[in-house]
Design a protein around this motif. Structure first.
Motif, PDB file in Angstrom:
ATOM      1  N   SER A 228     -36.632  42.669   1.079  1.00  0.00           N
ATOM      2  CA  SER A 228     -37.086  42.960  -0.285  1.00  0.00           C
ATOM      3  C   SER A 228     -38.383  42.235  -0.600  1.00  0.00           C
ATOM      4  O   SER A 228     -39.272  42.785  -1.268  1.00  0.00           O
ATOM      5  N   ASP A 229     -38.530  41.004  -0.108  1.00  0.00           N
ATOM      6  CA  ASP A 229     -39.757  40.241  -0.362  1.00  0.00           C
ATOM      7  C   ASP A 229     -40.963  40.912   0.277  1.00  0.00           C
ATOM      8  O   ASP A 229     -42.013  41.040  -0.351  1.00  0.00           O
ATOM      9  N   ARG A 232     -41.891  44.094  -1.552  1.00  0.00           N
ATOM     10  CA  ARG A 232     -42.481  43.765  -2.852  1.00  0.00           C
ATOM     11  C   ARG A 232     -43.937  43.339  -2.688  1.00  0.00           C
ATOM     12  O   ARG A 232     -44.805  43.777  -3.446  1.00  0.00           O
ATOM     13  N   HIS A 233     -44.220  42.504  -1.705  1.00  0.00           N
ATOM     14  CA  HIS A 233     -45.577  42.000  -1.513  1.00  0.00           C
ATOM     15  C   HIS A 233     -46.531  43.083  -1.002  1.00  0.00           C
ATOM     16  O   HIS A 233     -47.704  43.097  -1.353  1.00  0.00           O
ATOM     17  N   TYR A 235     -45.915  46.694  -1.010  1.00  0.00           N
ATOM     18  CA  TYR A 235     -45.915  47.961  -1.759  1.00  0.00           C
ATOM     19  C   TYR A 235     -45.807  47.783  -3.275  1.00  0.00           C
ATOM     20  O   TYR A 235     -45.956  48.747  -4.025  1.00  0.00           O
ATOM     21  N   GLU A 236     -45.492  46.577  -3.709  1.00  0.00           N
ATOM     22  CA  GLU A 236     -45.348  46.282  -5.135  1.00  0.00           C
ATOM     23  C   GLU A 236     -44.236  47.110  -5.781  1.00  0.00           C
ATOM     24  O   GLU A 236     -44.381  47.660  -6.866  1.00  0.00           O
ATOM     25  N   VAL A 237     -43.109  47.187  -5.073  1.00  0.00           N
ATOM     26  CA  VAL A 237     -41.920  47.851  -5.616  1.00  0.00           C
ATOM     27  C   VAL A 237     -40.703  46.974  -5.338  1.00  0.00           C
ATOM     28  O   VAL A 237     -40.684  46.174  -4.394  1.00  0.00           O
ATOM     29  N   GLU A 238     -39.689  47.150  -6.176  1.00  0.00           N
ATOM     30  CA  GLU A 238     -38.418  46.456  -5.992  1.00  0.00           C
ATOM     31  C   GLU A 238     -37.462  47.366  -5.224  1.00  0.00           C
ATOM     32  O   GLU A 238     -37.464  48.588  -5.417  1.00  0.00           O
ATOM     33  N   THR A 239     -36.663  46.769  -4.349  1.00  0.00           N
ATOM     34  CA  THR A 239     -35.776  47.555  -3.500  1.00  0.00           C
ATOM     35  C   THR A 239     -34.381  46.960  -3.432  1.00  0.00           C
ATOM     36  O   THR A 239     -34.172  45.779  -3.706  1.00  0.00           O
ATOM     37  N   LYS A 256     -37.760  50.387  -8.477  1.00  0.00           N
ATOM     38  CA  LYS A 256     -38.786  50.486  -9.513  1.00  0.00           C
ATOM     39  C   LYS A 256     -40.039  49.754  -9.050  1.00  0.00           C
ATOM     40  O   LYS A 256     -40.019  49.027  -8.047  1.00  0.00           O
ATOM     41  N   LYS A 257     -41.135  49.952  -9.759  1.00  0.00           N
ATOM     42  CA  LYS A 257     -42.341  49.196  -9.458  1.00  0.00           C
ATOM     43  C   LYS A 257     -42.148  47.742  -9.882  1.00  0.00           C
ATOM     44  O   LYS A 257     -41.449  47.446 -10.838  1.00  0.00           O
ATOM     45  N   SER A 258     -42.769  46.846  -9.160  1.00  0.00           N
ATOM     46  CA  SER A 258     -42.651  45.432  -9.495  1.00  0.00           C
ATOM     47  C   SER A 258     -43.358  45.140 -10.818  1.00  0.00           C
ATOM     48  O   SER A 258     -44.401  45.754 -11.100  1.00  0.00           O
TER      49      SER A 258
END
Length: 258
Positions: A228-229, A232-233, A235-239, A256-258
């Motif tokens: 997930s980290d 996030r770094h 693609y700038e999305v939460e998974t 969702k988007k971060s």
């Protein structure tokens, strides 16, 4: 099998790929992923010498590509781009036949061995029954198989695929990826492909190379890379990521988007 060392590629004063290095073992499937504009396709084009590189070196089977002719490289490596076009009157058999060109002198005609390889390539990709059809009459998935058959007819050691599932519906995307995995396993074909779908990269790759801003961000097995980290770094999305105990690649759910 394939070694890329400190590859740098520039366009109009702008660095697109910056000191990129990659080692791929014989018989591996490696997927390159990353955001749009991160340099994924440019890396493949640089590796295959479709575009010039400012610096760096590429070796295949311990031979430096810079010292080889285009025909010699074509006998060892083949690249399929995102979009491929053929003359309107070209049949599938004629298209696949172009894969034999690197193995012939300009004045040589195809012999029995060439035709055997052409038919073998069409059979491997499920296109032999369509050999007399025009390439322009094929659906997207069928056309992709025809072009892969052409690549196989080259008898390469390394196959480079730039977004092979682009423009295909879900079923045809899986058909193409299953074909790539079949060819990899049965022929020990080394495959490097650019993919956008993280779950496809997770399911069909031995290792995944993550690119961000023209440089390698991470490289390893899907179970190691997909966190997930990292997503996030990059693609700038939460998974939400589901890991399995059977060694299969993790399943990634975008929230969702971060």
């Amino acid at each position: 099998m394939l070694e890329v060392q400190s590859l740098t590629i520039r366009y109009a004063e702008r660095t697109i790929v910056n000191s990129f290095s990659l080692d791929v073992n014989e018989g591996e499937v490696v997927s390159i992923i990353g955001p749009n504009g991160s340099g994924k396709s440019t890396i493949l084009k640089g590796v295959s010498r479709l575009i010039p590189c400012e610096s760096g070196r590429v070796c295949i089977a311990n031979q430096e590509l810079q010292s080889l002719s285009t025909k010699q490289i074509s006998r060892m490596m083949c690249m399929l781009c995102q979009s491929n076009t053929s003359p309107e009157d070209m049949t599938i058999e004629e298209l696949v036949g172009y894969g034999r060109v690197p193995h012939k002198k300009w004045y040589e005609r195809f012999n029995t061995e060439d035709y055997e390889i052409i038919h073998w390539a069409m059979e491997q990709t499920g296109m032999l029954a369509y050999k007399d059809r025009l390439v322009v009459s094929l659906s997207g998935g069928e056309a992709q198989r025809a072009w892969i058959a052409m690549a196989l007819a080259q008898r390469p050691k390394v196959l480079l695929l730039d977004e092979p599932t682009t423009y295909l519906d879900i079923a045809h995307q899986l058909d193409v990826l299953e074909l790539v995995r079949k060819l990899n396993r049965e022929l020990n074909l080394t495959v490097i492909m650019v993919l956008h779908d993280l779950n496809h990269a997770s399911a069909y790759s031995d290792r995944v190379c993550v690119i961000k801003n023209g440089a390698m961000y991470e490289y390893g097995k899907p179970q190691e890379v997909f966190t997930s980290d990292l997503i996030r770094h990059v693609y700038e999305v939460e998974t939400d990521i589901q890991y399995t105990s059977d060694g299969a690649g993790p399943r990634i759910h975008i929230l969702k988007k971060s």
